[in-house]
Scaffold this motif. Structure first.
Motif, PDB file in Angstrom:
ATOM      1  N   ASN A   6      48.948  46.632  73.388  1.00  0.00           N
ATOM      2  CA  ASN A   6      49.036  45.223  73.059  1.00  0.00           C
ATOM      3  C   ASN A   6      49.347  44.304  74.403  1.00  0.00           C
ATOM      4  O   ASN A   6      50.490  44.391  74.738  1.00  0.00           O
ATOM      5  N   LYS A   8      49.816  41.293  74.391  1.00  0.00           N
ATOM      6  CA  LYS A   8      50.551  39.876  74.169  1.00  0.00           C
ATOM      7  C   LYS A   8      49.933  38.573  74.749  1.00  0.00           C
ATOM      8  O   LYS A   8      48.727  38.755  74.853  1.00  0.00           O
ATOM      9  N   HIS A  88      53.068  41.470  63.453  1.00  0.00           N
ATOM     10  CA  HIS A  88      53.903  41.775  64.647  1.00  0.00           C
ATOM     11  C   HIS A  88      55.356  40.879  64.705  1.00  0.00           C
ATOM     12  O   HIS A  88      55.070  39.646  64.320  1.00  0.00           O
ATOM     13  N   GLU A  90      56.960  39.718  66.541  1.00  0.00           N
ATOM     14  CA  GLU A  90      56.834  38.439  67.672  1.00  0.00           C
ATOM     15  C   GLU A  90      56.089  37.075  66.768  1.00  0.00           C
ATOM     16  O   GLU A  90      56.644  35.939  66.932  1.00  0.00           O
ATOM     17  N   GLU A 157      57.820  49.383  64.398  1.00  0.00           N
ATOM     18  CA  GLU A 157      58.433  48.862  65.873  1.00  0.00           C
ATOM     19  C   GLU A 157      59.884  48.501  65.339  1.00  0.00           C
ATOM     20  O   GLU A 157      60.014  47.072  65.069  1.00  0.00           O
ATOM     21  N   ALA A 161      64.131  47.570  69.778  1.00  0.00           N
ATOM     22  CA  ALA A 161      63.523  48.386  70.801  1.00  0.00           C
ATOM     23  C   ALA A 161      62.168  47.636  71.555  1.00  0.00           C
ATOM     24  O   ALA A 161      61.763  48.299  72.424  1.00  0.00           O
ATOM     25  N   ILE A 162      61.749  46.562  71.127  1.00  0.00           N
ATOM     26  CA  ILE A 162      60.684  45.808  71.653  1.00  0.00           C
ATOM     27  C   ILE A 162      60.947  45.378  72.917  1.00  0.00           C
ATOM     28  O   ILE A 162      61.817  44.285  72.975  1.00  0.00           O
ATOM     29  N   GLY A 163      60.385  45.603  74.149  1.00  0.00           N
ATOM     30  CA  GLY A 163      60.458  44.978  75.251  1.00  0.00           C
ATOM     31  C   GLY A 163      61.868  45.131  75.848  1.00  0.00           C
ATOM     32  O   GLY A 163      62.078  44.077  76.841  1.00  0.00           O
ATOM     33  N   GLY A 193      57.856  50.386  70.471  1.00  0.00           N
ATOM     34  CA  GLY A 193      59.485  49.922  71.088  1.00  0.00           C
ATOM     35  C   GLY A 193      59.739  50.390  72.206  1.00  0.00           C
ATOM     36  O   GLY A 193      59.995  51.795  72.346  1.00  0.00           O
ATOM     37  N   SER A 194      59.182  50.028  73.473  1.00  0.00           N
ATOM     38  CA  SER A 194      59.507  50.840  74.636  1.00  0.00           C
ATOM     39  C   SER A 194      59.042  51.938  74.774  1.00  0.00           C
ATOM     40  O   SER A 194      59.730  52.977  75.587  1.00  0.00           O
ATOM     41  N   ALA A 195      58.022  52.339  74.287  1.00  0.00           N
ATOM     42  CA  ALA A 195      57.263  53.716  74.430  1.00  0.00           C
ATOM     43  C   ALA A 195      56.867  53.460  75.830  1.00  0.00           C
ATOM     44  O   ALA A 195      56.045  52.369  76.163  1.00  0.00           O
ATOM     45  N   LEU A 213      51.994  52.378  69.691  1.00  0.00           N
ATOM     46  CA  LEU A 213      51.815  51.001  69.801  1.00  0.00           C
ATOM     47  C   LEU A 213      52.601  50.484  71.128  1.00  0.00           C
ATOM     48  O   LEU A 213      54.081  50.465  71.138  1.00  0.00           O
ATOM     49  N   VAL A 214      51.967  50.121  72.191  1.00  0.00           N
ATOM     50  CA  VAL A 214      52.641  49.880  73.489  1.00  0.00           C
ATOM     51  C   VAL A 214      52.455  48.516  74.035  1.00  0.00           C
ATOM     52  O   VAL A 214      51.174  48.065  74.183  1.00  0.00           O
ATOM     53  N   GLY A 215      53.577  47.950  74.518  1.00  0.00           N
ATOM     54  CA  GLY A 215      53.265  46.681  75.012  1.00  0.00           C
ATOM     55  C   GLY A 215      53.554  46.876  76.698  1.00  0.00           C
ATOM     56  O   GLY A 215      52.282  47.006  77.247  1.00  0.00           O
ATOM     57  N   SER A 216      54.681  46.670  77.021  1.00  0.00           N
ATOM     58  CA  SER A 216      55.047  46.594  78.487  1.00  0.00           C
ATOM     59  C   SER A 216      54.139  47.575  79.291  1.00  0.00           C
ATOM     60  O   SER A 216      53.396  47.527  80.299  1.00  0.00           O
TER      61      SER A 216
HETATM   62  P1  PGA Z   1      56.971  47.135  74.060  1.00  0.00           P
HETATM   63  O1  PGA Z   1      56.290  46.433  72.940  1.00  0.00           O
HETATM   64  O2  PGA Z   1      56.188  48.755  74.282  1.00  0.00           O
HETATM   65  O3  PGA Z   1      56.680  46.309  75.507  1.00  0.00           O
HETATM   66  O4  PGA Z   1      58.245  47.659  73.657  1.00  0.00           O
HETATM   67  C1  PGA Z   1      55.802  47.007  72.040  1.00  0.00           C
HETATM   68  C2  PGA Z   1      55.226  46.016  71.161  1.00  0.00           C
HETATM   69  O5  PGA Z   1      55.716  44.882  70.851  1.00  0.00           O
HETATM   70  O6  PGA Z   1      54.111  46.191  70.253  1.00  0.00           O
END
Ligand code: PGA
Length: 230
Positions: A6, A8, A88, A90, A157, A161-163, A193-195, A213-216
């Protein structure tokens, strides 16, 4: 395993193109049964070649019409997009999407046979109240959602733990997934969440985790690939 990235509000159309080209070249090395999804910003949606599925982070539940700033089905159809991320945290938090708004979107895109990645997650204050409070909070996020839908993927998520760089612990993920699986049965259940590359193996080994599900850590091709190929 499912690996969903993701982006974002990160990456441009140009950088997404570079990213996906580099990713596609390396995806031959992944396990055949593994599935990769990328959710870029809307300005970067297009037709791309590769063994991954492109989805959108949001859309409005309409074919077309007067909804300033939004896009609907007609705009997604142009690029053969059939996958959407909904719920999500956010969007719930910053865009004020209520459970009723989200369930309306869910019903609309379910009607259109979209694959839906539906996110749920609790804030820290709820986690601190204990497991029962967490489950009550999470199950309320299934209100108005057809969890029997065959094209559904759920992502758990925890918001804290997200971001943040701080993933949930193995025990937290494991107990939450076990309880959610009782309700979801055969629906794939992702953790988010911070994977990242340094904890992906540990997360993948948890029973009831069908992917991430991976953000950063999805923003750089190398880092996301390291996770996919781990
Ligand atoms: P993150 O985000 O991996 O940066 O914690 C996950 C998400 O919001 O899907």
């Amino acid at each position: 395993m499912i690996y969903a990235g993701n982006f974002k509000s990160n990456h441009t159309r140009k950088s997404t193109e570079y990213y996906l080209k580099a990713l596609a070249q390396k995806l031959g090395a992944k396990q055949a049964e593994d599935k990769v999804y990328i959710f870029p910003p809307l300005t970067a949606i297009d037709h791309y070649e590769g063994d991954f599925t492109l989805g959108v982070q949001n859309a409005y539940p309409t074919h077309h019409g007067a909804f300033t700033g939004e896009i609907g089905l007609e705009q997604l159809d142009e690029f053969d997009i059939k996958t959407i991320l909904l719920g999500h945290s956010e969007r719930r938090e910053h865009l004020g999407e209520s459970q009723a708004d989200i369930s309306k979107k869910f019903a609309f895109f379910q009607d259109q046979d979209f694959e839906i990645v539906y996110c749920i997650g609790e804030p820290l204050a709820i986690r601190e109240k204990g497991f029962e409070a967490v489950m009550q909070y999470l199950l309320a996020q299934f209100e108005g959602i057809d969890i029997g839908y065959e094209n559904l993927i759920v992502a758990y998520e925890p918001i804290w733990a997200i971001g943040t760089g701080r993933s949930a612990t193995v025990e937290e993920i494991s107990s939450t997934h076990r309880a959610l699986k009782k309700v979801l049965k055969h629906t794939p259940l992702l953790y988010g969440g911070s994977a990242k590359p340094s904890n992906i193996k540990e997360i993948k080994n948890i029973a009831g985790v069908d992917g991430v599900l991976v953000g950063s850590a999805s923003l750089e091709t190398e880092s996301f690939l390291e996770m996919i190929l781990s």
